[in-house]
Design an enzyme around this catalytic site. Structure first.
Site, mmCIF file in Angstrom:
data_model
loop_
_atom_site.group_PDB
_atom_site.id
_atom_site.type_symbol
_atom_site.label_atom_id
_atom_site.label_comp_id
_atom_site.label_asym_id
_atom_site.label_seq_id
_atom_site.Cartn_x
_atom_site.Cartn_y
_atom_site.Cartn_z
ATOM 1 N N GLY A 10 8.644 -67.151 28.482
ATOM 2 C CA GLY A 10 7.317 -67.323 29.092
ATOM 3 C C GLY A 10 6.480 -68.288 28.280
ATOM 4 N N PHE A 11 5.247 -68.390 28.674
ATOM 5 C CA PHE A 11 4.340 -69.365 28.065
ATOM 6 C C PHE A 11 4.158 -69.085 26.561
ATOM 7 C CE2 PHE A 11 -0.479 -69.784 27.506
ATOM 8 C CZ PHE A 11 -0.388 -71.029 26.899
ATOM 9 N N ILE A 12 3.625 -67.941 26.212
ATOM 10 C CA ILE A 12 3.371 -67.669 24.784
ATOM 11 C C ILE A 12 4.690 -67.390 24.063
ATOM 12 C CG2 ILE A 12 2.114 -66.247 23.110
ATOM 13 C CD1 ILE A 12 0.072 -65.613 25.325
ATOM 14 N N ASN A 32 13.555 -62.198 32.089
ATOM 15 C CA ASN A 32 14.177 -62.137 33.421
ATOM 16 C C ASN A 32 13.860 -63.389 34.248
ATOM 17 O OD1 ASN A 32 11.534 -61.787 34.149
ATOM 18 N ND2 ASN A 32 11.808 -59.805 35.156
ATOM 19 N N GLY A 36 8.554 -66.355 33.544
ATOM 20 C CA GLY A 36 9.041 -67.277 32.510
ATOM 21 C C GLY A 36 9.962 -68.308 33.146
ATOM 22 N N THR A 95 6.859 -52.695 35.433
ATOM 23 C CA THR A 95 7.432 -53.516 34.359
ATOM 24 C C THR A 95 6.619 -53.398 33.081
ATOM 25 O OG1 THR A 95 8.214 -55.092 35.985
ATOM 26 C CG2 THR A 95 8.073 -55.881 33.714
ATOM 27 N N ALA A 119 1.797 -57.352 22.801
ATOM 28 C CA ALA A 119 0.777 -58.229 23.392
ATOM 29 C C ALA A 119 -0.072 -57.424 24.355
ATOM 30 C CB ALA A 119 1.445 -59.388 24.126
ATOM 31 N N TYR A 151 -3.495 -54.413 35.946
ATOM 32 C CA TYR A 151 -2.981 -55.074 34.742
ATOM 33 C C TYR A 151 -3.621 -54.478 33.489
ATOM 34 C CZ TYR A 151 -1.953 -58.777 31.399
ATOM 35 O OH TYR A 151 -1.532 -59.468 30.289
ATOM 36 N N LYS A 155 -1.939 -52.455 30.187
ATOM 37 C CA LYS A 155 -2.075 -52.851 28.784
ATOM 38 C C LYS A 155 -2.681 -51.703 27.968
ATOM 39 C CE LYS A 155 -0.037 -56.721 28.921
ATOM 40 N NZ LYS A 155 1.150 -56.977 28.104
#
Ligand code: UDP
Length: 332
Positions: A10-12, A32, A36, A95, A119, A151, A155
């Site tokens: 993925g990005f980070i 997966n 990403g 997920t 994260a 979301y 977290k």
């Protein structure tokens, strides 16, 4: 050092992978490739210290072995992005919560105690009205908002699993509340504002500001985020802590739009869209979001190096160089 990065394509995650390889660490990425992408890690594949498994964190058969191998784990695997959250809330919930718990369970059951950096996100502060957010501040959700907060709820659940495992089984966990991260490889398609504005400005399309644009965000370059996470992980006093990670420079979204247009020397007009027009449903936006970074600074001495203008200029340059060959072919 052996570094396992979930969501490492993925990005980070891909920046973390690149950073640790540059420091001669061994890096194992699992992803997966849902949000990403293979392109993010393609340049790393020839490196003998790099390994990639395409698998879902919730079902990956290799997890126990990979956790047993690791000295440090970054758990970045998550379904992210406002558009994705609104379109697929079930996979966000499943997920993000199950994946994180599974990593912690593997650490506990394996009897091996690598360091885990989870994260988390500034989204957990929700509608808190403070001008800036400190780690001890209240999290505020409106109970009517439902899907909007899926979301953030995931977290918070991950954070709570983190305390629970740390407290009950002594796992070595740091929770990083990441504020709006920007930089190369972030994609526009799930709604993130900076790559969207850069792409629109480069192609002289209208730059789309949602709402009245007075909402503010504080953007941090991914290369600073990676450095901060590594510093935190190397700080024994950070063990068991929740720490804000980001950059405290704050900007209104309408000013961001102007800034991107100006840096790109673009002819794009700025177009205001209601949240209904933008997301297809009514949407409660967070009006201000700025991290208070005293804790991160006290623990690590971290100071971000990238200014917002530097990152925007870098993104404009990259976006232009990616679109160049196409233009040349068309004109040549
Ligand atoms: N936003 C916008 N135009 C876009 C995409 C996003 O004005 O094309 C706004 C969005 O409504 C929010 C801010 O920019 O107020 C940051 O959005 P993003 O999804 O990047 O991050 P988050 O909302 O999670 O902070």
């Amino acid at each position: 050092m052996h570094v396992l990065i979930t969501g490492g394509a993925g990005f980070i995650g891909s920046h973390l992978a690149e950073y640790h390889l540059s420091r001669n660490d061994n890096v194992h990425v699992v992803d997966n490739l849902n949000t990403g992408s293979y392109d993010n890690i393609k340049p790393l594949l020839g490196n003998a210290s790099f390994r990639f498994d395409e698998a879902d964190i919730v079902t990956w058969a290799g997890l126990d072995k990979a956790v047993g191998w690791a000295d440090r784990i970054y758990h970045m695997a998550a379904v992210v992005g406002v558009k994705k959250v609104l379109a697929d809330p079930v996979s966000v919930m499943a997920t993000n919560i199950a994946g994180c718990e599974r990593v912690m369970r593997a650490m506990h059951q394996g009897g091996w105690n690598p360091q885990l950096i989870v994260a988390s996100s500034s989204e957990v502060y929700g509608f808190n009205e403070n001008a800036g957010f400190a780690e001890t501040d209240a999290v505020v959700f409106h109970s009517g908002s439902r899907l909007r907060w899926c979301y953030a709820v995931t977290k918070l659940a991950d954070e709570s699993f983190g305390y629970a495992y740390a407290q009950k089984y002594g796992l070595n966990i740091i929770i990083a509340r990441l504020f709006n991260t920007i930089g190369p490889r972030q994609v526009a398609q799930y709604g993130m504002v900076v790559p969207s504005f850069v792409r629109q400005a480069i192609s002289n399309q209208p730059v789309t500001v949602y709402g009245d644009g007075t909402q503010t965000r504080s953007f941090c370059d991914v290369r600073d985020i990676v450095k901060a996470l590594d510093l935190l992980a190397a700080t024994p006093a950070a063990k068991g802590e929740i720490v804000n990670v980001g950059n405290d420079q704050e900007i209104a979204i309408k000013d961001l739009a102007q800034l991107v247009v100006q840096r790109a020397k673009s002819a794009s007009p700025i177009k205001f869209l209601s949240y209904g027009e933008a997301y297809g449903v009514d949407f409660e936006d967070v009006s201000h979001r700025r991290p208070i970074l005293n804790k991160l600074r006290a623990l690590t001495g971290f100071e971000p190096k990238w200014t917002l203008v530097d990152t925007i200029d870098d993104l404009i340059r990259r976006e232009r160089s990616m679109s160049k060959p196409v233009t040349e072919t068309m004109t040549g």
